[in-house]
Design a protein around this motif. Structure first.
Motif, PDB file in Angstrom:
ATOM      1  N   ILE A  43      -5.265  -4.118  -1.250  1.00 56.60           N
ATOM      2  CA  ILE A  43      -6.542  -3.943  -1.490  1.00 56.60           C
ATOM      3  C   ILE A  43      -7.094  -2.959  -0.501  1.00 56.60           C
ATOM      4  N   VAL A  44      -7.584  -1.920  -1.096  1.00 55.92           N
ATOM      5  CA  VAL A  44      -8.126  -0.718   0.192  1.00 55.92           C
ATOM      6  C   VAL A  44      -9.377  -0.684  -0.219  1.00 55.92           C
ATOM      7  N   GLY A  45     -10.010   0.331   0.732  1.00 57.64           N
ATOM      8  CA  GLY A  45     -11.530   0.507   0.995  1.00 57.64           C
ATOM      9  C   GLY A  45     -11.620   0.768   2.202  1.00 57.64           C
ATOM     10  N   GLU A  46     -12.977   1.465   2.344  1.00 61.81           N
ATOM     11  CA  GLU A  46     -13.572   1.760   3.789  1.00 61.81           C
ATOM     12  C   GLU A  46     -14.001   0.540   4.354  1.00 61.81           C
ATOM     13  N   SER A  47     -14.134   0.874   5.608  1.00 64.97           N
ATOM     14  CA  SER A  47     -14.641  -0.307   6.360  1.00 64.97           C
ATOM     15  C   SER A  47     -15.930  -0.906   5.838  1.00 64.97           C
ATOM     16  N   LYS A  51     -13.510  -6.192   1.693  1.00 67.19           N
ATOM     17  CA  LYS A  51     -12.187  -6.692   1.674  1.00 67.19           C
ATOM     18  C   LYS A  51     -11.891  -8.129   2.248  1.00 67.19           C
ATOM     19  N   SER A  52     -12.107  -8.278   3.217  1.00 60.04           N
ATOM     20  CA  SER A  52     -12.190  -9.384   4.354  1.00 60.04           C
ATOM     21  C   SER A  52     -12.880 -10.611   3.696  1.00 60.04           C
ATOM     22  N   VAL A  53     -14.069 -10.316   3.199  1.00 60.64           N
ATOM     23  CA  VAL A  53     -14.865 -11.333   2.808  1.00 60.64           C
ATOM     24  C   VAL A  53     -14.302 -11.843   1.431  1.00 60.64           C
ATOM     25  N   THR A  54     -13.780 -11.145   0.529  1.00 62.70           N
ATOM     26  CA  THR A  54     -13.064 -11.319  -0.478  1.00 62.70           C
ATOM     27  C   THR A  54     -11.956 -12.282  -0.354  1.00 62.70           C
ATOM     28  N   VAL A  55     -11.088 -11.894   0.448  1.00 68.38           N
ATOM     29  CA  VAL A  55      -9.914 -13.049   0.731  1.00 68.38           C
ATOM     30  C   VAL A  55     -10.285 -14.085   1.623  1.00 68.38           C
ATOM     31  N   MET A  56     -11.342 -13.998   2.391  1.00 66.10           N
ATOM     32  CA  MET A  56     -11.551 -15.210   3.187  1.00 66.10           C
ATOM     33  C   MET A  56     -12.491 -16.051   2.207  1.00 66.10           C
ATOM     34  N   SER A  57     -13.053 -15.742   1.268  1.00 66.88           N
ATOM     35  CA  SER A  57     -13.705 -16.531   0.105  1.00 66.88           C
ATOM     36  C   SER A  57     -12.743 -17.453  -0.520  1.00 66.88           C
ATOM     37  N   THR A 210       7.888 -14.333  -2.013  1.00 69.38           N
ATOM     38  CA  THR A 210       6.215 -14.920  -1.558  1.00 69.38           C
ATOM     39  C   THR A 210       5.376 -13.535  -2.298  1.00 69.38           C
ATOM     40  N   SER A 211       4.466 -14.083  -2.891  1.00 66.38           N
ATOM     41  CA  SER A 211       3.322 -13.135  -3.234  1.00 66.38           C
ATOM     42  C   SER A 211       2.442 -12.633  -1.952  1.00 66.38           C
ATOM     43  N   ILE A 212       2.278 -11.196  -1.766  1.00 62.03           N
ATOM     44  CA  ILE A 212       1.291 -10.829  -0.619  1.00 62.03           C
ATOM     45  C   ILE A 212       0.300 -10.229  -1.359  1.00 62.03           C
ATOM     46  N   ILE A 213      -0.966 -10.490  -0.570  1.00 62.03           N
ATOM     47  CA  ILE A 213      -2.057  -9.547  -0.792  1.00 62.03           C
ATOM     48  C   ILE A 213      -2.301  -8.735   0.453  1.00 62.03           C
ATOM     49  N   LEU A 214      -1.990  -7.447   0.572  1.00 64.81           N
ATOM     50  CA  LEU A 214      -2.179  -6.808   1.659  1.00 64.81           C
ATOM     51  C   LEU A 214      -3.407  -5.778   1.681  1.00 64.81           C
ATOM     52  N   ILE A 215      -4.280  -6.266   2.795  1.00 67.53           N
ATOM     53  CA  ILE A 215      -5.491  -5.429   3.076  1.00 67.53           C
ATOM     54  C   ILE A 215      -5.338  -4.208   4.062  1.00 67.53           C
ATOM     55  N   THR A 216      -5.952  -3.130   3.671  1.00 69.73           N
ATOM     56  CA  THR A 216      -5.795  -2.024   4.363  1.00 69.73           C
ATOM     57  C   THR A 216      -6.652  -0.898   4.230  1.00 69.73           C
ATOM     58  N   HIS A 217      -6.843  -0.269   5.032  1.00 72.78           N
ATOM     59  CA  HIS A 217      -7.535   1.049   4.671  1.00 72.78           C
ATOM     60  C   HIS A 217      -6.759   2.280   4.980  1.00 72.78           C
ATOM     61  N   ASN A 218      -5.342   1.755   5.111  1.00 73.64           N
ATOM     62  CA  ASN A 218      -4.382   2.914   5.329  1.00 73.64           C
ATOM     63  C   ASN A 218      -3.586   3.171   3.872  1.00 73.64           C
ATOM     64  N   LEU A 219      -3.825   4.180   3.036  1.00 73.18           N
ATOM     65  CA  LEU A 219      -3.263   4.267   1.766  1.00 73.18           C
ATOM     66  C   LEU A 219      -1.887   4.420   2.002  1.00 73.18           C
ATOM     67  N   GLY A 220      -1.493   5.255   2.998  1.00 70.80           N
ATOM     68  CA  GLY A 220       0.117   5.096   3.249  1.00 70.80           C
ATOM     69  C   GLY A 220       0.813   4.130   3.241  1.00 70.80           C
ATOM     70  N   VAL A 221       0.110   3.061   3.865  1.00 72.99           N
ATOM     71  CA  VAL A 221       0.764   1.583   3.859  1.00 72.99           C
ATOM     72  C   VAL A 221       0.829   0.977   2.492  1.00 72.99           C
ATOM     73  N   VAL A 222      -0.225   1.132   1.711  1.00 73.98           N
ATOM     74  CA  VAL A 222      -0.101   0.610   0.460  1.00 73.98           C
ATOM     75  C   VAL A 222       0.742   1.206  -0.511  1.00 73.98           C
ATOM     76  N   ALA A 223       0.811   2.751  -0.436  1.00 67.83           N
ATOM     77  CA  ALA A 223       2.063   3.327  -1.025  1.00 67.83           C
ATOM     78  C   ALA A 223       3.530   2.902  -0.876  1.00 67.83           C
ATOM     79  N   GLY A 224       3.829   2.449   0.488  1.00 68.85           N
ATOM     80  CA  GLY A 224       5.151   1.970   0.827  1.00 68.85           C
ATOM     81  C   GLY A 224       5.463   0.727   0.323  1.00 68.85           C
TER      82      GLY A 224
END
Ligand code: ATP
Ligand code: SF4
Ligand code: MG
Lengths: 379, 318
Positions: A43-47, A51-57, A210-224
């Motif tokens: 899950i990506v997007g600016e600050s 993102k956090s509120v979604t997964v906290m919910s 294990t399924s992972i939801i990875l939140i980040t605003h770094n697209l490089g991390v997502v790509a990898g």
């Protein structure tokens, strides 16, 4: 390989708001997505985009002013937003574990690391009580904390940032959860440690499924790391697709802008500092129409009045975007490929309707986005 | 964990306490012996008779010499003889009184910390409900009303107005029963003494809890699936105790000072009562012994607080 026929977690029309003195901050606005078995979903997007509120919910962890105002979170056929507190408690940390952005503050300073890991296991009945102590050490070894059997007695302040995040991951994995949610797990760490932690998550996903939801605003991390990607803006999903679709064929102008602002090793220093102009909208009263319109280079008249919905993009139905124009048209008609001026409306030449500009000028309370508005009035 | 470093630190602190006690005793010794008047005023002694008495007790010697003589005994726990009650050895008296005061102060400290932290946690857990408002109001009243006012009210209510209901259990004629009183007799003064400080503890615990439960590690604890009770007591409360312990030193001093007033009001035969009476009687030797014991008590109490501090917060090591 992820099994895309079996969603393990289904988020349906989730809405979460914070009821502040200034009004209702709608942080998550009608968000729906599935997480499949064995996949890593980014899950990506600016600050501040929710993102956090979604997964906290998902785990019912929004507190105080925050409240889930609608929607469902289905896990094993049960709606986590409706089940009794005690049942939800057993989902937390046992079925769905979560690790957080700041490992420095996420561990309790007065309890030893080992205690905090063991406690996660004692809270549920997954691990036999006799095995817990030994498993604590095994877990720390698994996440590559050196000298684990000795360090397990240490307190968090005796651990480095990277080791604390490893300890957090060990704690998260202790009950062999089905889902691990990692909310910006590497943001607070330095680059080499970041790579090690991400490596760890990748191994975990591949070795245990294990399924992972990875939140980040770094697209490089997502790509990898991620097989699928969700792009969020102003509390909404604006684009979703496989990693390949998102990186090779982004359709939403926001995704496109994010990718453009991504630092590239081969570009010059000046170009690297590029970021998307303007700020995300106020979540109490966002602009009418598409919420990205104050910042979008490709906006058309319709964008100021009507809010687009998420539609399939065409290449296959996993790729969806929430945009009237889409990059396909922007490339064809607005010269997106060679665009150097990415200021709002720059590619389409469309300015906000007169009434809206006047409203901005008249109203002193609404602090207009000076860059964007100044630009509109000037040209 | 008692490491070698910690033991050395404790040793150093004990040495420091010893020096402080020495300095206090000398200062008090010198000050009291320079006061006008003498222990024999009531006996109406004059001229040669007075001089003879003064000589008998060594009161005619220069103060440093007198102090030296006193110190030689004090080191062995012998604080000399009373100047008012003929030749009565002081040490048994003051040590007995010390134990009485310790009991009263200990009970007050228990009320301070026990009641204060429990109410603080409850108020924080029920923030902005009527429970919170009630407890906060109680805390404000607690630390706005000085203990002697509270004590007077208690005496009036329990000892006088409710005399028949309580069968005189809370009636304090001039002294309480025996050396240590009864539980009933102890409870009222201990509450009067401890309520004031427990109000402060309630306030600090509440604020600390509200701060702590917003911390990231509390979110972690909840995300692990811990029971709410465990999150509050094990994760939040232990951290909230840190600011409470940091004011425990001043609280203990407040209780010691308060106990002087309370003991005199309730007729409790403790150090505080003796303190006032011995000064009024010009019974220097007792007054000096009392002062010395107070200095030692405060020093040791502060050391214990610092040890407790390190026990609660592993980041603190000496
Ligand atoms: N406790 C709160 N009270 C009021 N508003 C809040 C609160 N927590 C979050 N918000 C609002 O919800 C929005 C989304 O926040 P969220 O933390 O989900 O952003 P994010 O996408 O995780 O950003 P970041 O990358 O900075 O972590 C923010 O704009 C913020 O204004
Ligand atoms: S083109 Fe219109 S709908 Fe698409 S992102 Fe831009 S403003 Fe929104
Ligand atoms: Mg966040």
């Amino acid at each position: 390989m992820p099994d895309i026929t079996k969603p393990i977690l289904e988020v349906k029309n989730l809405r979460t708001s914070f009821f502040t003195d200034d009004g209702e901050v709608k942080a998550v606005r009608d968000v729906s997505f599935d997480l499949y078995e064995g996949e890593t979903l980014g899950i990506v997007g600016e600050s501040g985009c929710g993102k956090s509120v979604t997964v906290m919910s998902i785990l019912g962890l929004v507190q105080r002013l925050g409240k889930i105002t609608g929607g469902q979170v289905l896990f094993r056929g049960k709606d986590l937003t409706k089940i009794p507190a005690d049942e939800l408690r057993h989902v937390r940390g046992r079925d769905i574990a979560m690790i957080f952005q700041d490992p420095l503050s996420s561990l309790n300073p007065v309890l030893s690391v080992g205690y905090q890991i063991d406690e996660a296991m004692y809270a549920h009945d997954v691990i036999k009580h006799d095995d817990i102590r030994a498993r604590g050490v095994d877990l720390l070894e698994e996440v590559r904390v050196p000298d684990a059997s000795r360090r397990i007695k240490d307190y968090p302040h005796q651990f480095s940032g990277g080791m604390r995040q490893r300890a957090m991951i060990a704690m998260g994995l202790s009950n062999k959860p089905k889902v691990l949610i990692a909310d910006e797990p590497t943001t607070a760490l330095d680059v080499t440690v970041q790579a090690q932690i991400l490596e760890l998550l990748r191994d975990l996903n591949q070795n245990t499924g294990t399924s992972i939801i990875l939140i980040t605003h770094n697209l490089g991390v997502v790509a990898g790391l991620c097989q699928r990607v969700i792009v969020m803006y102003a509390g909404e999903i604006v684009e979703e697709g496989t990693a390949e679709q998102i990186f090779e064929n982004p359709q939403h102008p926001y995704t496109w802008s994010l990718l453009r602002s991504m630092p590239r090793v081969d570009t010059s220093r000046r170009e690297r500092l590029k970021s998307i102009e303007g700020l995300p909208p106020d979540l109490i009263a966002p602009p009418p129409g598409c919420k990205f319109n104050p910042r979008c280079p490709f906006r058309i008249e319709q964008c100021f009045s009507d809010d687009p919905t998420l539609e399939t993009v065409g290449d296959d139905d996993r790729h969806i975007a929430k945009c009237w124009v889409r990059m396909k048209r922007a490339y064809a008609e607005m010269g997106a490929a060679t665009l150097t001026d990415t200021r709002p409306g720059a590619a389409s030449g469309v300015r906000p309707p007169k009434t809206l500009v006047e409203k901005l000028e008249d109203s002193r309370e609404i602090e207009p986005d000076t860059e964007a508005v100044g630009d509109l009035r000037g040209s | 964990m008692l490491t070698r470093g910690t033991l050395i630190y404790i040793g150093q602190r004990l040495l420091l306490i010893a020096f402080t006690v020495l300095a206090v005793s000398f200062a008090v010794f010198a000050a009291l012996h320079s006061l006008p008047g003498n222990p024999f005023v009531n006996e109406k002694l004059h001229g040669a008779e007075l001089a003879a008495q003064m000589h008998l007790y060594g009161l005619d010697l220069p103060i440093p010499i007198q102090y030296w003589n006193w110190l030689k005994g004090a080191i062995h726990g012998d604080f000399g003889v009373s100047l008012a009650i003929l030749n009565e050895p002081i040490s048994p008296i003051v040590f007995r009184e010390f134990s009485v005061s310790l009991m009263l102060g200990g009970a007050a400290l228990l009320i301070t910390l026990g009641l204060g932290t429990v109410l603080g946690v409850i108020a924080a857990a029920r923030q902005n409900t009527w429970v919170d408002y009630t407890l906060t109001t109680f805390a404000v009243i607690g630390y706005s009303v000085p203990s002697f006012v509270l004590a007077s009210v208690f005496i009036l209510v329990f000892g006088v107005w409710l005399f028949n209901v309580t069968h005189g259990a809370f009636y304090y004629p001039l002294n309480w029963t025996g050396t240590y009183g009864t539980i009933e007799e102890l409870s009222i003064p201990a509450i009067a003494l401890g309520l004031y400080t427990s109000g402060q503890v309630t306030r600090i615990t509440r604020a600390a809890m509200l701060d702590v439960i917003q911390q990231d590690y509390i979110r972690t604890a909840r995300a692990k699936g811990l029971r709410q009770r465990i999150v509050i007591l094990r994760h939040a409360f232990r951290n909230a105790l840190i600011p409470v312990v940091s004011i425990a030193g001043p609280l203990i001093i407040t209780i010691i000072v308060g106990s002087v007033v309370i003991e005199n009001l309730f007729g409790i035969p403790g150090l505080g009562k003796e303190f006032v009476e011995s000064i009024l009687r010009h019974d220097y030797n007792i007054a000096i012994a009392v002062f010395t014991l107070y200095a030692a008590l405060i020093g040791v109490a502060n050391l214990l607080v610092d040890i407790a501090y390190a026990a609660i917060d592993p980041r603190i090591r000496y």
